[in-house]
Each structure stands twice: as C-alpha cells, then as structure tokens.
Scaffold this active site. Structure first.
Site, short mmCIF file in Angstrom:
data_model
loop_
_atom_site.label_atom_id
_atom_site.label_comp_id
_atom_site.label_asym_id
_atom_site.label_seq_id
_atom_site.Cartn_x
_atom_site.Cartn_y
_atom_site.Cartn_z
N LYS A 33 12.92 -12.65 44.63
CA LYS A 33 11.96 -12.44 45.72
C LYS A 33 10.92 -13.55 45.72
O LYS A 33 10.47 -14.00 44.66
CB LYS A 33 11.31 -11.07 45.57
CG LYS A 33 10.41 -10.65 46.73
CD LYS A 33 9.89 -9.23 46.53
CE LYS A 33 8.97 -8.78 47.65
NZ LYS A 33 8.47 -7.40 47.47
N SER A 78 8.92 -4.23 51.16
CA SER A 78 8.77 -5.64 51.47
C SER A 78 9.88 -6.53 50.92
O SER A 78 10.00 -7.68 51.30
CB SER A 78 7.42 -6.14 50.95
OG SER A 78 7.35 -6.02 49.52
N SER A 118 8.66 -0.83 47.80
CA SER A 118 9.24 -2.08 48.31
C SER A 118 10.56 -2.49 47.70
O SER A 118 11.18 -3.44 48.16
CB SER A 118 8.22 -3.22 48.16
OG SER A 118 7.15 -3.04 49.04
#
Length: 488
Positions: A77, A152, A176
């Site tokens: 990420k 997210s 997330s």
C-alpha cells in the site's frame, strides 16, 4: 506462464525445484499487473526495475527451501514506506516523496526474500472507504468495474482479487483492510494493535492504525502475517509477538468453540441479503461443531461517532508536518511564509483530507475538547468493556464485515456521512485494538459478501483456525472475477 492460480506453497515448490526462477515469477507478476491495470487502476507505482534487481539477487543467492515466501512477489500500500520507491499516500502533497528507508513490515518481508513489485492505490492518506479519494484516480472493484473496491486499501485488495499479485499489504484504521477484502471477495486481516510495527507507516490515527495482510486464502494470509509481525524498538506501541506461527491452528476442528453473534450487527441498516448470508454462515459454523449464541454489544452503535472524533483529531495532529517547507508539495504562488503554509496545504490535500483535518481541529479546540474529544475517549472505553464482557464467555465474535456489498462508484461522494456509516461494523475493532478478519461468505447481486470474525487481543491463531474451517467446507474463496482470467 501467469502463475496467478498457484498458491504460495505451490509457487514455493516450483521455485525450490528450479522449474521457475524468482526472476521469471517476478516478470510474470509484472505482466499480470500491467495487463489488468487499465481496467482497475490499482497501482500508483509499478516498481519493475527495483523488483527485477531484487529477484536477480535472490536467484543468485538461491531460494531458501525452508522459507515459503522466498522469491514471492508482494504489493505494498502506498502509505507504507519503501526504500527508493515513491510513497505518495495517494496524495498530491507527497507526489514526489521517495523514502530512503523501508517500513519495518516491508523490511521484515524482504528479509524473508519477498520482492516488492509496486505500490498500490488507496484513498488519500488512508482517509476514505471507497478508493475514490486518491489523487491518482479511483480504483475499480475486481468483480464489477462500475463498483467501488472499498477503502482505504483499495488497490491492495483489487490487486489480489484480480490476480495481479498473490499477496499484498494494507493498513487498517477503521476497516481499511477488512472492508475492501469483503468487497473484493478475498481474505484480509487487521492484526491486534501492536502486532505489526507502524514504523514507516504514514500516520493517520496513531492509536488506531495497523498494517496487515491480504491474500486469496486464509493460510496464505497467515503466512504473510508470519513474515511481517515483529516487536520493533522503532515503534513504542509495538508488542512482543506472542505466536510463533500464525498457521499453527489451521486445520484443527472447531468443535466446542463458542462464537458470539451480536444482535446489533444484524440490525438497522444491514442489507437483507447480507444479513441472510451471515445467518447462513452462523448455521454453517454450528454444523462444524461450534456453539453460536446471540449477545449484545450495546455501545457499538456509537462507534462511528467516536471514531470520527478520535481519528480526525489524531489526523489533524499527524498531518501538521505536511506544510510545504520540509518535503512534499510546495505551492508556487506563495509570496511569504504564511502563504506557503496555507496554499501548500490547501492545494496539496484533497477535499476529504481537509474535511477531517477541520473536524479534528474543531474537536480539539478550546471550549469543545471536553464535549467532543474527551467524551469520545470515555465512550471508547465503554466499547472496549463491551468486548471484554463478551470475550469472558466466548472465543470469537461473528458478523458481517460491511452493511452491504460494494456500491456504485461516485454514488456516495457527495454524502460523506453515508460513506462513514459503511464502516459501522469494522470501526469498533480498531477502537478496542482487537484482531479481525474478513473472509468470503457468499454473494449478493453478483458481488462478494464478507464475513467478519473478531477475537480478543492476540488471538489471531484462533481467528485463522475458525476462518480456515469455514473456508475448507465452502467454495466461495474459489470463485474468481472475470478479470482474474485463466492460468497456464
């Protein structure tokens, strides 16, 4: 060859037997990423050059036969620092930020021989639940490109679900990892707070943030957690790893395991088909020998309000460092110091990030601190106590990961409160610092439904045990979106 249908253990056997090399596997993975990227937009940076250098070094040193992750590609990420690879947090503010160090989780993975192939798209600074607030454009759901992938950690989930990569890292502040795992039909775990070091993670809510793994199956998820979990002197909130092997209970039966089903998790706002799926899953656990009983978590309904005060307050403090002076975006139209600060932040941050900074600043301001931030902390304690009462009598908690399946792109962008409520079922886990996993449990409207299992602190091996028992006796994890394609 594409290798996207091979498990980590199968890939390991191919690498050890020298039927393939780490370089060949990395090249195939990079091709998988590129061939699907136009449809998904799941990556901010594809680190082809760096990945091939890593792979060559591993081939020259030789695959570690005792280490199942040696030579395996990994997507990371974009809010997790990677040495020499852009780390933007999907924000204009950090469009040119290239760290000179690896986050501890990444360093641990590299020590195990994993190869970083790219940085995945995400909601800007991890603030968002749909994958749409990225400066680099929205990520698409792997199952239906007109739907959100969740957030997210949108790119990390879509990349695994689509077959771009087998494993990825995300971060979870209020759901997330688990929510995008649910929306994309894969396995995502938020570990106990402190299990994985936060050093090198661009901070959002420091008392809530936790790095965790994505994978297609429960065991592969646990193998990745084995690699990244560690105590770390660079993170004062990290804890000693109390479990030598997170896969240790996988394959054991769950007869006699007590699982709680909170009535609040199936109440108002839960899609009827999602509710039915979870009730069917509860019956399935009973068939496997578990005892499933209804309980109450009475303060969970306050979780969203508490979270958005605490998380936004911590964000407003953490994001003060991005000022246009030290690094990151600097406004070109500023003529004095004040304008550098104001213009750089106004232009560098997206609307959702600015909204949360303002909310947090208000909550911490003189005259409102007691009414908002202090009160939120008190209610957070009540939420923690609710969990403690349940875990005094039960091993795990069962419920849906999200109130619905993935919704249409651009359908909630103008209604932030509605989007915030999509995290209703995941937020309490972060507030209490507990581990939670999302696994595929069925389909509704052709889209995956996620099942969430929550445990007391440091119970990841029990969570994996129950999740693996469910997975082994169902086939939801075997179903793949069209974009996944075949294997050859």
């Amino acid at each position: 060859m594409t290798f996207n249908n091979k498990t980590i253990e199968e890939l390991h056997n191919l690498l050890v037997s020298k039927e393939i090399s780490a370089t060949e596997l990395t090249q195939a993975t990079l091709e998988n990423i590129k061939s699907r990227e136009e449809a998904l937009n799941s990556f901010v940076t594809i680190a082809e050059e760096q990945a091939l250098v890593q792979a060559k070094a591993i081939d020259e040193a030789g695959i570690d036969a005792d280490n199942v992750l040696s030579g395996i590609p990994l997507a990371v990420k974009d809010n997790i620092s990677t040495d020499g690879i852009l780390t933007t947090a999907a924000s204009k503010m950090l469009y040119n930020y290239e760290p000179i160090f690896d986050a501890t989780a990444v360093a641990n993975a590299k020590t195990k021989g994993m190869i970083v192939v790219g940085k995945t798209n995400m909601d800007e600074f991890a603030m968002g639940g749909s994958g749409e607030t990225s400066h680099y454009g929205a990520t698409k759901n792997a199952w239906n490109h007109s739907k959100v992938p969740g957030g997210s950690s949108s790119g990390s989930a879509a990349a695994v679900a689509s077959g771009q990569v087998r494993l990825s890292l995300g971060s979870d502040t209020g759901g997330s990892i688990r929510q995008p795992a649910a929306f994309n039909g894969i396995v995502g775990l938020k570990p106990t707070y402190g299990t994985v070091s936060r050093f090198g993670l661009i901070a959002f809510g420091s008392s809530l943030d936790q790095i965790g793994p994505f994978a297609p199956t429960v065991k592969e998820n646990a193998l990745l957690l084995n690699a990244i979990a560690s105590e770390d002197a660079k993170d004062s909130t990290s804890a000693p790893v109390r479990i030598a092997d997170f896969t240790s209970k996988i394959g054991q039966d769950i007869k006699g395991m007590k699982i709680a089903l909170p009535k609040e998790y199936l109440g108002e706002g839960i899609d009827p088909e999602v509710k039915e799926t979870i009730l069917n899953a509860a019956k399935h656990f009973e068939k496997l020998g578990a005892i499933v009983e209804e309980v109450s978590l009475p303060h969970s309904k306050y979780g969203v309000a508490v979270y958005y005060i605490i998380a936004s307050s911590e964000a407003s403090s953490n994001l003060q460092r991005f000022d246009g002076i030290r690094y990151g975006y600097r406004a070109e139209d500023a003529t004095n110091l004040d304008e550098i600060y104001v213009n750089s932040r106004s232009q560098g941050f997206g609307e959702e990030v600015k909204r949360r900074i303002m909310l947090g600043t208000f909550s911490l301001s003189s005259g409102y601190y007691d009414a908002y931030y202090k009160k939120a902390g008190q209610v957070r304690t009540l939420i923690i106590q609710d969990f403690e009462k349940v875990f005094a009598d039960y091993d795990l908690i069962l419920g849906p990961t999200a109130p619905s399946v993935a919704y249409d792109l651009d359908s909630l962008n103008h209604d932030p409160v509605a989007m915030y409520l999509a995290d209703l079922l995941t937020i309490p886990v972060n507030l209490a610092g507990l581990p939670g996993i999302s696994i595929p449990a069925g389909f509704s409207q052709g889209l995956p439904v996620g099942l969430q299992l929550i445990g007391p602190k440091y119970s990841e091996e029990t969570i994996y045990q129950a999740a693996a028992a469910f997975e082994a006796t169902t086939d939801y994890h075997k179903q793949q979106p069209v974009i996944f394609g075949g294997d050859n």
